[in-house]
Design a protein around this motif. Structure first.
Motif, PDB file in Angstrom:
ATOM      1  N   ALA A 190      31.346  24.882  45.543  1.00 44.67           N
ATOM      2  CA  ALA A 190      30.999  26.157  45.527  1.00 44.67           C
ATOM      3  C   ALA A 190      32.145  26.962  45.331  1.00 44.67           C
ATOM      4  CB  ALA A 190      30.523  25.620  47.063  1.00 44.67           C
ATOM      5  N   LEU A 191      32.942  26.191  46.143  1.00 43.77           N
ATOM      6  CA  LEU A 191      34.925  26.617  46.301  1.00 43.77           C
ATOM      7  C   LEU A 191      35.179  26.857  44.561  1.00 43.77           C
ATOM      8  CD1 LEU A 191      36.623  23.963  48.196  1.00 43.77           C
ATOM      9  CD2 LEU A 191      36.024  26.060  48.833  1.00 43.77           C
ATOM     10  N   SER A 192      34.623  26.366  44.400  1.00 46.23           N
ATOM     11  CA  SER A 192      34.662  26.732  42.049  1.00 46.23           C
ATOM     12  C   SER A 192      34.187  27.956  41.663  1.00 46.23           C
ATOM     13  CB  SER A 192      34.510  25.431  41.283  1.00 46.23           C
ATOM     14  OG  SER A 192      34.626  26.069  39.458  1.00 46.23           O
ATOM     15  N   LEU A 193      33.285  27.954  42.069  1.00 48.49           N
ATOM     16  CA  LEU A 193      32.260  29.349  41.943  1.00 48.49           C
ATOM     17  C   LEU A 193      32.425  30.424  42.307  1.00 48.49           C
ATOM     18  CD1 LEU A 193      29.926  30.519  40.543  1.00 48.49           C
ATOM     19  CD2 LEU A 193      28.975  30.084  42.297  1.00 48.49           C
ATOM     20  N   GLY A 194      33.368  30.207  43.621  1.00 46.62           N
ATOM     21  CA  GLY A 194      34.097  31.090  44.774  1.00 46.62           C
ATOM     22  C   GLY A 194      35.436  31.306  44.347  1.00 46.62           C
ATOM     23  N   ALA A 195      35.728  30.595  43.709  1.00 46.18           N
ATOM     24  CA  ALA A 195      37.108  31.199  42.911  1.00 46.18           C
ATOM     25  C   ALA A 195      36.898  31.758  41.573  1.00 46.18           C
ATOM     26  CB  ALA A 195      38.353  29.844  42.991  1.00 46.18           C
ATOM     27  N   LEU A 196      36.088  31.690  40.907  1.00 42.63           N
ATOM     28  CA  LEU A 196      36.537  32.082  39.680  1.00 42.63           C
ATOM     29  C   LEU A 196      36.148  33.569  39.190  1.00 42.63           C
ATOM     30  CD1 LEU A 196      35.834  28.733  37.249  1.00 42.63           C
ATOM     31  CD2 LEU A 196      37.843  30.327  37.422  1.00 42.63           C
ATOM     32  N   LEU A 197      34.273  33.230  39.607  1.00 40.89           N
ATOM     33  CA  LEU A 197      33.544  34.787  40.556  1.00 40.89           C
ATOM     34  C   LEU A 197      34.597  35.705  41.049  1.00 40.89           C
ATOM     35  CD1 LEU A 197      30.761  35.060  38.887  1.00 40.89           C
ATOM     36  CD2 LEU A 197      29.475  34.647  41.182  1.00 40.89           C
ATOM     37  N   PRO A 198      34.643  35.934  42.100  1.00 44.35           N
ATOM     38  CA  PRO A 198      35.070  36.927  42.157  1.00 44.35           C
ATOM     39  C   PRO A 198      37.212  37.549  41.725  1.00 44.35           C
ATOM     40  CG  PRO A 198      35.489  35.449  43.629  1.00 44.35           C
ATOM     41  CD  PRO A 198      34.114  34.873  42.792  1.00 44.35           C
ATOM     42  N   LEU A 199      37.739  36.245  41.177  1.00 42.65           N
ATOM     43  CA  LEU A 199      38.443  36.583  40.196  1.00 42.65           C
ATOM     44  C   LEU A 199      38.781  37.486  38.980  1.00 42.65           C
ATOM     45  CD1 LEU A 199      41.785  35.779  40.216  1.00 42.65           C
ATOM     46  CD2 LEU A 199      41.221  33.500  39.307  1.00 42.65           C
ATOM     47  N   ILE A 200      37.376  36.904  38.252  1.00 46.17           N
ATOM     48  CA  ILE A 200      37.234  37.369  36.871  1.00 46.17           C
ATOM     49  C   ILE A 200      37.137  38.863  36.970  1.00 46.17           C
ATOM     50  CG2 ILE A 200      36.539  37.100  35.072  1.00 46.17           C
ATOM     51  CD1 ILE A 200      36.562  33.834  35.063  1.00 46.17           C
ATOM     52  N   GLY A 202      38.802  41.347  45.742  1.00 45.82           N
ATOM     53  CA  GLY A 202      38.274  40.338  44.997  1.00 45.82           C
ATOM     54  C   GLY A 202      39.048  38.913  44.167  1.00 45.82           C
ATOM     55  N   VAL A 203      39.818  40.305  43.808  1.00 50.25           N
ATOM     56  CA  VAL A 203      41.199  39.084  43.413  1.00 50.25           C
ATOM     57  C   VAL A 203      41.697  38.115  44.364  1.00 50.25           C
ATOM     58  CG1 VAL A 203      43.386  39.060  41.808  1.00 50.25           C
ATOM     59  CG2 VAL A 203      41.360  40.464  41.235  1.00 50.25           C
ATOM     60  N   ALA A 204      42.233  38.804  45.378  1.00 54.56           N
ATOM     61  CA  ALA A 204      42.698  37.937  46.549  1.00 54.56           C
ATOM     62  C   ALA A 204      41.869  37.065  47.504  1.00 54.56           C
ATOM     63  CB  ALA A 204      43.336  38.941  47.787  1.00 54.56           C
ATOM     64  N   VAL A 205      40.088  37.483  47.188  1.00 52.66           N
ATOM     65  CA  VAL A 205      40.020  36.094  47.863  1.00 52.66           C
ATOM     66  C   VAL A 205      39.887  34.778  46.472  1.00 52.66           C
ATOM     67  CG1 VAL A 205      37.058  35.917  47.953  1.00 52.66           C
ATOM     68  CG2 VAL A 205      38.452  37.697  49.257  1.00 52.66           C
ATOM     69  N   GLY A 206      39.729  35.010  45.384  1.00 49.87           N
ATOM     70  CA  GLY A 206      39.404  34.724  44.453  1.00 49.87           C
ATOM     71  C   GLY A 206      40.268  34.099  44.789  1.00 49.87           C
ATOM     72  N   LEU A 207      41.451  33.900  44.405  1.00 45.67           N
ATOM     73  CA  LEU A 207      42.750  33.410  44.802  1.00 45.67           C
ATOM     74  C   LEU A 207      43.140  32.487  45.560  1.00 45.67           C
ATOM     75  CD1 LEU A 207      45.504  35.761  43.503  1.00 45.67           C
ATOM     76  CD2 LEU A 207      44.819  33.477  42.623  1.00 45.67           C
ATOM     77  N   LEU A 208      42.389  32.876  47.436  1.00 44.76           N
ATOM     78  CA  LEU A 208      42.613  32.010  48.349  1.00 44.76           C
ATOM     79  C   LEU A 208      41.817  30.851  48.062  1.00 44.76           C
ATOM     80  CD1 LEU A 208      43.640  31.917  50.815  1.00 44.76           C
ATOM     81  CD2 LEU A 208      41.572  33.021  52.008  1.00 44.76           C
ATOM     82  N   VAL A 209      40.203  31.107  47.288  1.00 48.06           N
ATOM     83  CA  VAL A 209      39.854  30.203  46.554  1.00 48.06           C
ATOM     84  C   VAL A 209      40.119  28.590  46.861  1.00 48.06           C
ATOM     85  CG1 VAL A 209      37.301  29.648  46.779  1.00 48.06           C
ATOM     86  CG2 VAL A 209      37.703  31.120  48.600  1.00 48.06           C
ATOM     87  N   SER A 253      37.296  28.011  31.103  1.00 48.62           N
ATOM     88  CA  SER A 253      37.165  28.698  31.598  1.00 48.62           C
ATOM     89  C   SER A 253      38.888  29.163  31.762  1.00 48.62           C
ATOM     90  CB  SER A 253      37.634  28.154  33.445  1.00 48.62           C
ATOM     91  OG  SER A 253      36.319  27.167  33.741  1.00 48.62           O
ATOM     92  N   GLY A 254      39.991  28.545  31.958  1.00 49.62           N
ATOM     93  CA  GLY A 254      41.037  29.077  31.063  1.00 49.62           C
ATOM     94  C   GLY A 254      41.104  30.511  30.082  1.00 49.62           C
ATOM     95  N   ALA A 255      40.062  30.038  29.278  1.00 50.95           N
ATOM     96  CA  ALA A 255      40.205  30.672  28.745  1.00 50.95           C
ATOM     97  C   ALA A 255      39.723  32.433  28.787  1.00 50.95           C
ATOM     98  CB  ALA A 255      39.275  30.988  26.924  1.00 50.95           C
ATOM     99  N   GLU A 256      38.314  32.344  28.972  1.00 53.49           N
ATOM    100  CA  GLU A 256      37.685  32.968  30.710  1.00 53.49           C
ATOM    101  C   GLU A 256      38.673  33.720  31.441  1.00 53.49           C
ATOM    102  OE1 GLU A 256      34.576  33.980  30.482  1.00 53.49           O
ATOM    103  OE2 GLU A 256      33.780  33.100  29.016  1.00 53.49           O
ATOM    104  N   LEU A 257      39.484  33.323  32.006  1.00 58.77           N
ATOM    105  CA  LEU A 257      40.685  33.891  33.003  1.00 58.77           C
ATOM    106  C   LEU A 257      41.881  34.278  31.984  1.00 58.77           C
ATOM    107  CD1 LEU A 257      41.676  34.663  35.620  1.00 58.77           C
ATOM    108  CD2 LEU A 257      42.763  32.093  35.287  1.00 58.77           C
ATOM    109  N   GLY A 258      42.163  33.558  31.148  1.00 57.52           N
ATOM    110  CA  GLY A 258      42.657  35.327  29.719  1.00 57.52           C
ATOM    111  C   GLY A 258      42.509  36.033  29.617  1.00 57.52           C
ATOM    112  N   GLY A 259      41.011  35.912  28.981  1.00 62.43           N
ATOM    113  CA  GLY A 259      40.265  37.073  28.605  1.00 62.43           C
ATOM    114  C   GLY A 259      40.108  38.315  30.009  1.00 62.43           C
ATOM    115  N   ALA A 260      40.366  37.960  30.355  1.00 57.56           N
ATOM    116  CA  ALA A 260      40.111  38.950  31.570  1.00 57.56           C
ATOM    117  C   ALA A 260      41.281  39.084  32.163  1.00 57.56           C
ATOM    118  CB  ALA A 260      39.039  38.364  32.923  1.00 57.56           C
ATOM    119  N   LEU A 261      42.494  39.020  32.612  1.00 58.71           N
ATOM    120  CA  LEU A 261      44.117  39.149  32.214  1.00 58.71           C
ATOM    121  C   LEU A 261      44.494  39.844  31.009  1.00 58.71           C
ATOM    122  CD1 LEU A 261      45.568  35.770  33.626  1.00 58.71           C
ATOM    123  CD2 LEU A 261      45.179  37.536  34.859  1.00 58.71           C
TER     124      LEU A 261
END
Length: 497
Positions: free
Chosen positions: A217-227, A245-252, A411-419
């Motif tokens: 749940a924490l993994s989903l709660g971090a990646l989904l709002p962050l990306i 959403g980004v702030a919540v993702g980073l906190l989770v 997951s790192g690749a997905e985050l890299g694409g968003a960044l």
């Protein structure tokens, strides 16, 4: 016949040599991988037909497009860890069945909500399939040289699927109805369900006990709002909701990392992330995807809004750079067998930097073949480096952690694409706004799309400004690739899987 692979100790005469069965199994695995990657972009041409048939609102239309990628990215780590615990083949086949059923549901959806729900289920199925395919390669190909070839194919198919999505979508919608873009998944999924139990070994880690639902749940709660938040900020600029959403993702995400550090059997192995071969490869993959996705947005707009190509024509031209990928990735894999792969990765990043630098000089008079050739250069360099990063990271992970290791890499690749969309998109937007004449309407100063609704003089000025912005983004991507080359040399030199 069903094969079962138990967790094995690191002893014995040496890694087993893969034969015809293993290579046939790899071929079967590539079919669903191609379709899962295609589904990221397969709706590009089907969306007008879907809109005319289902009449979704603006928000519903965005969710039809985006929900698949968001769910896929958010569940990768969870499904990778689940495969390590209960068996990668089980998760793969369950994901295959779900992906097939969701494809039928999407094809025959009668309301926008039903289609959004089916696309979300497709994302869950895709999250089961992607880490499992890469983890099973780790099991099927114990010999490093063979594993390198298999991962080269995996990376090439993954990149090609995203490029093929719009082309397949356009061809199917032209001859059939929009639901056909989903039904095309069914033959490959059926084939995998039949051949998977015969060709794929079952494998899992040694960890037993209850699955860590809280970590999932924490993994989903971090990646989904962050990306999601990063992509929204990249597309629409600053807004309180995506920023929150980004702030919540980073906190989770911080809570997730703290929990992993305290668990005896964590979902994500933080010790593995500190390994240079693995952690450095994840970072290199992230930077490569940042440059790829960040520039691709501008290249697509250049083909359609500057050169005036139809979406389908632009999609066909976008396929041409894959020729560079098909030639460069196997060459890089072969070179890595003869020399330190850090040098080969750095070389790939520098080739990509040269391709981006070439594109920085594009103007309105530049022939299309120059742009496409430069695209082939940077695509070939990028995928070569990404192939070696994937191979090094997977080889560094112990077999019992192959699923979660593959999921973190993806997951790192997905985050890299968003960044990449956010950072390079912000750079391009700033240069575009500055280059558009101050007398132009506000809509024209914001986006090229807004300028296309105005008069001819404003349109021409906006197109020139957009090409300047694309050049600036190409410079930014080139700098990013040069930094990635340096990072590869510093972190990955003499690193061994």
């Amino acid at each position: 016949m069903t094969l079962t692979a138990q967790p094995e100790p690191a002893t014995g005469p040496g890694p087993a040599h893969a034969g015809r069965r293993e290579w046939t199994a790899l071929g079967v695995l590539m079919l669903p991988l191609l379709l899962v990657s295609m589904d990221v972009s397969v709706l590009y041409f089907a969306l007008p037909s879907i809109s005319a048939d289902l009449r979704p609102g603006a928000t519903e239309q965005l969710w039809i497009l985006d929900i698949y990628g968001f769910v896929l990215a958010g569940l990768l780590v969870t499904m990778g860890a689940l495969g390590d615990r209960v068996g990668r083949r089980k998760v793969l086949l369950a994901g295959t069945a779900l992906f097939g059923a969701a494809s039928v549901a999407a094809a025959y959806a009668h309301t926008p909500g039903a289609l959004i729900g089916a696309r979300a289920l497709l994302g869950i199925g895709g999250a089961c399939l992607m880490p499992a395919t890469l983890a099973l390669i780790r099991v099927l190909f114990a010999e490093p040289a063979q594993r390198a070839k298999a991962i080269t194919l995996w990376t090439t198919v993954m990149a090609s699927g995203i490029a093929l999505g719009p082309v397949v979508s356009g061809a199917l919608v032209e001859h059939f109805w929009w639901g056909s873009v989903f039904l095309v998944n069914l033959p490959a999924m059926a084939l995998l369900l039949v051949l998977g139990p015969l060709l794929l070994p079952e494998s899992k880690g040694a960890v037993t006990g209850r699955f860590d639902v809280l970590s999932a749940a924490l993994s989903l709660g971090a990646l989904l709002p962050l990306i999601h938040g990063v992509k929204e900020l990249a597309e629409d600029g600053w807004a309180p909701l995506p920023a929150a959403g980004v702030a919540v993702g980073l906190l989770v995400g911080l809570l997730f990392v703290r929990r992993q550090a305290r668990l005896a059997h964590p979902m994500v192995d933080l010790v593995l992330l500190r390994n240079r071969a693995y952690g450095g490869s994840v970072l290199a993959n992230l930077l490569a995807m940042a440059a790829t996705v960040g520039f691709a947005v501008f290249l697509t707009q250049y083909l359609q809004s500057v050169l005036g190509q139809s979406p389908f024509e632009a999609a066909l031209w976008s396929l041409v750079p894959t020729a560079g990928v098909l030639a460069a990735a196997p060459t890089a894999a072969a070179l890595a067998q003869r020399t330190d792969r850090a040098y080969v990765m750095a070389g790939g990043f520098l080739v990509a930097a040269a391709g981006f630098a070439w594109l920085a000089g594009v103007d309105r008079a530049t022939p299309l073949w120059v742009v496409i050739t430069a695209g082939a250069v940077y695509a070939g360099g990028l995928v070569s480096a990404m192939t070696l990063a994937n191979e090094l990271a997977l080889g560094a992970a112990p077999p019992e952690r192959a699923g979660s290791a593959a999921a973190v890499l993806e997951s790192g690749a997905e985050l890299g694409g968003a960044l990449g969309m956010a950072l390079l998109g912000a750079l391009g937007a700033a240069v575009y706004t500055d280059a558009v004449p101050a007398s132009a309407p506000a809509a024209a100063r914001e986006t090229l799309g807004g300028a296309l609704t105005t008069g001819p003089e404003v349109v021409e000025a906006a197109r020139t400004a957009f090409v300047e912005a694309m050049g600036a983004v190409a410079v930014g991507a080139a700098v990013l690739m040069a930094a990635s080359a340096a990072l590869s040399l510093v972190l990955l030199r003499k690193a061994r899987p």
